[in-house]
Write a protein that holds these residues in place. Sequence first.
Motif, PDB file in Angstrom:
ATOM      1  N   LYS A   1       2.167   1.687 -12.231  1.00 22.80           N
ATOM      2  CA  LYS A   1       2.523   0.812 -11.565  1.00 22.80           C
ATOM      3  C   LYS A   1       1.451  -0.409 -11.368  1.00 22.80           C
ATOM      4  CE  LYS A   1       4.378   2.993  -8.220  1.00 22.80           C
ATOM      5  NZ  LYS A   1       4.496   3.842  -6.720  1.00 22.80           N
TER       6      LYS A   1
ATOM      7  N   VAL B   1       0.738  -4.225  -9.825  1.00 24.51           N
ATOM      8  CA  VAL B   1       1.250  -5.271  -8.800  1.00 24.51           C
ATOM      9  C   VAL B   1       0.388  -6.588  -9.078  1.00 24.51           C
ATOM     10  CG1 VAL B   1       1.541  -5.981  -6.359  1.00 24.51           C
ATOM     11  CG2 VAL B   1       1.710  -3.564  -7.114  1.00 24.51           C
TER      12      VAL B   1
ATOM     13  N   PRO C   1       5.096  -9.995  -5.957  1.00 27.28           N
ATOM     14  CA  PRO C   1       5.663 -10.538  -4.657  1.00 27.28           C
ATOM     15  C   PRO C   1       5.972 -11.933  -4.784  1.00 27.28           C
ATOM     16  CG  PRO C   1       3.306  -9.367  -4.458  1.00 27.28           C
ATOM     17  CD  PRO C   1       3.610  -9.741  -6.021  1.00 27.28           C
TER      18      PRO C   1
ATOM     19  N   ASN D   1       1.720  -6.517  -0.332  1.00 23.93           N
ATOM     20  CA  ASN D   1       2.616  -6.080  -1.252  1.00 23.93           C
ATOM     21  C   ASN D   1       3.469  -4.765  -0.452  1.00 23.93           C
ATOM     22  OD1 ASN D   1       1.874  -7.021  -4.068  1.00 23.93           O
ATOM     23  ND2 ASN D   1      -0.139  -5.646  -3.340  1.00 23.93           N
ATOM     24  N   TYR D   2       2.957  -4.563   0.795  1.00 23.02           N
ATOM     25  CA  TYR D   2       3.795  -3.672   1.456  1.00 23.02           C
ATOM     26  C   TYR D   2       4.748  -4.314   2.221  1.00 23.02           C
ATOM     27  CZ  TYR D   2       0.672   0.134   0.527  1.00 23.02           C
ATOM     28  OH  TYR D   2      -0.349   1.038  -0.226  1.00 23.02           O
TER      29      TYR D   2
ATOM     30  N   PHE E   1      -1.278   2.435  -7.173  1.00 22.67           N
ATOM     31  CA  PHE E   1      -1.050   1.449  -7.958  1.00 22.67           C
ATOM     32  C   PHE E   1      -2.156   0.594  -8.493  1.00 22.67           C
ATOM     33  CE2 PHE E   1      -0.074   0.342  -3.714  1.00 22.67           C
ATOM     34  CZ  PHE E   1      -0.369  -0.709  -3.502  1.00 22.67           C
TER      35      PHE E   1
ATOM     36  N   TYR F   1       7.365  -5.289  -0.821  1.00 25.62           N
ATOM     37  CA  TYR F   1       7.751  -3.917  -1.368  1.00 25.62           C
ATOM     38  C   TYR F   1       7.951  -2.803  -0.290  1.00 25.62           C
ATOM     39  CZ  TYR F   1       7.622  -6.479  -5.429  1.00 25.62           C
ATOM     40  OH  TYR F   1       7.698  -7.548  -6.459  1.00 25.62           O
TER      41      TYR F   1
ATOM     42  N   ASP G   1       5.902  -0.210 -14.407  1.00 28.32           N
ATOM     43  CA  ASP G   1       6.595  -1.169 -13.347  1.00 28.32           C
ATOM     44  C   ASP G   1       5.802  -2.409 -13.224  1.00 28.32           C
ATOM     45  OD1 ASP G   1       8.762   0.653 -13.254  1.00 28.32           O
ATOM     46  OD2 ASP G   1       7.748   1.904 -11.688  1.00 28.32           O
TER      47      ASP G   1
ATOM     48  N   ASP H   1       8.945   0.007   0.329  1.00 33.07           N
ATOM     49  CA  ASP H   1       9.036   1.532  -0.287  1.00 33.07           C
ATOM     50  C   ASP H   1       7.810   1.524  -1.292  1.00 33.07           C
ATOM     51  OD1 ASP H   1      11.219   1.770   0.986  1.00 33.07           O
ATOM     52  OD2 ASP H   1      12.541   1.261  -0.607  1.00 33.07           O
ATOM     53  N   LEU H   2       6.885   0.770  -1.389  1.00 33.99           N
ATOM     54  CA  LEU H   2       5.723   0.960  -2.187  1.00 33.99           C
ATOM     55  C   LEU H   2       4.873   1.883  -1.900  1.00 33.99           C
ATOM     56  CD1 LEU H   2       3.911  -0.107  -4.955  1.00 33.99           C
ATOM     57  CD2 LEU H   2       3.032  -1.883  -3.183  1.00 33.99           C
ATOM     58  N   THR H   3       4.442   2.946  -2.695  1.00 34.21           N
ATOM     59  CA  THR H   3       3.685   3.854  -2.536  1.00 34.21           C
ATOM     60  C   THR H   3       2.322   3.995  -3.365  1.00 34.21           C
ATOM     61  OG1 THR H   3       4.964   5.569  -3.347  1.00 34.21           O
ATOM     62  CG2 THR H   3       5.156   5.321  -1.216  1.00 34.21           C
TER      63      THR H   3
ATOM     64  N   LEU I   1       5.280  -5.144 -10.536  1.00 34.95           N
ATOM     65  CA  LEU I   1       5.685  -5.695  -9.267  1.00 34.95           C
ATOM     66  C   LEU I   1       5.086  -7.289  -8.904  1.00 34.95           C
ATOM     67  CD1 LEU I   1       5.600  -2.494  -6.929  1.00 34.95           C
ATOM     68  CD2 LEU I   1       7.305  -3.231  -8.512  1.00 34.95           C
TER      69      LEU I   1
END
Length: 330
Positions: free
Chosen positions: A259, A261, A290, A118-119, A129, A122, A286, A124-126, A288
């Motif tokens: 968030k 994912v 990938p 996921n990094y 989550f 994304y 949110d 900017d993902l922090t 996400l």
Amino acid sequence: MIILGIETSCDETSVSVLKDKKILSNIVLSQINIHKKFGGVVPEVAARHHLLNLPVIYTEALKKANINPEDVDAVAVTYGPGLIGALLVGLSFAKGISARYDIPLVGVNHIIGHVYANYIAYPDLTPPFIVLMVSGGHTEILKVEREKIEVLGKTMDDAAGEAFDKVARILKLGYPGGPEIEKIAKNGDPNKFNFPRPMINSKNYNFSFSGLKTSVLYTVKNFKDSIPTADIAASFQEAVVDILLHKTFKAARDSGINKIVLAGGVAANSRLREKAKLLGIKFKYDILIPPLEFCTDNAAMIAMAGYYKLSEGKIDSLDLEAAPNLKINP
Ligand code: KG4
Ligand code: ZN
């Protein structure tokens, strides 16, 4: 810092080169066509093909990244969970590189690798989550916080992808079953059969798919001929998607995390992706998802997880052993 990633835990042979969190190459060779005729992955066959292909994929990954073997600063490799023979091929190869070039070896847990995918997708993902990790071998809900990954729930029996594969076999569709069921489900009615959604209202975040699979089996057996395959596939798929998303959103809600994912091969399922997004809009989360190349097994995610492990000063010795049943928090 240049990191070489190696992944051979199941039926994908993959090598990646990462430079300062940027992917220079990520070569993935899938063995799916070899295992197709057996209706599933044959462990011994998988290991033999990794052995044949890994040196070639390694050379190709370096070439695509335009670097020499001496330029690599560390080697990250999946050491579990997975098929023992398959894992041994990648791990032994990585140890050889570590010894030959005198560079650190970093063992990576395959599931944690999926989280790090996921990094890549994304940057900017922090954290924090929630991850719904759904593949042929795993079905887990993870809570990712800074420095910590917690398993909130997991399957009590079959993995979600395994359930797709087994139901596809019952319906006499091809392997892998997920894409086949998805394809035929497009022509079916998801409400035609009200299949059970086991454990959907249980207070935990665990899953169970074997009762659902059995229910599909009995439904099919009730039809002498002209089995309504598309309706059964669509209704089964809807049940799996409902179960997965119900528990994932419950985990996010209870944890106060907004968030979510998706990860793993089953995250390729268009109904799962679509319904996750719809529920995300409805309940204000949110979502996400990938791109597929980072959902399915790949070495870039292993290299990325290795990068983070290394930056925390963690390295492994050449005594590191393959761990087919490795857990997230051993
Ligand atoms: O993550 P993955 O490529 O390999 C591992 O198991 O690690 O996941 C493969 C699984 C298979 O069980 C396959 O049937 C399932 O993912 N899958 C799908 C779809 N594409 C692959 N399941 C549902 N819908 C799909 N479109
Ligand atoms: Zn995987």
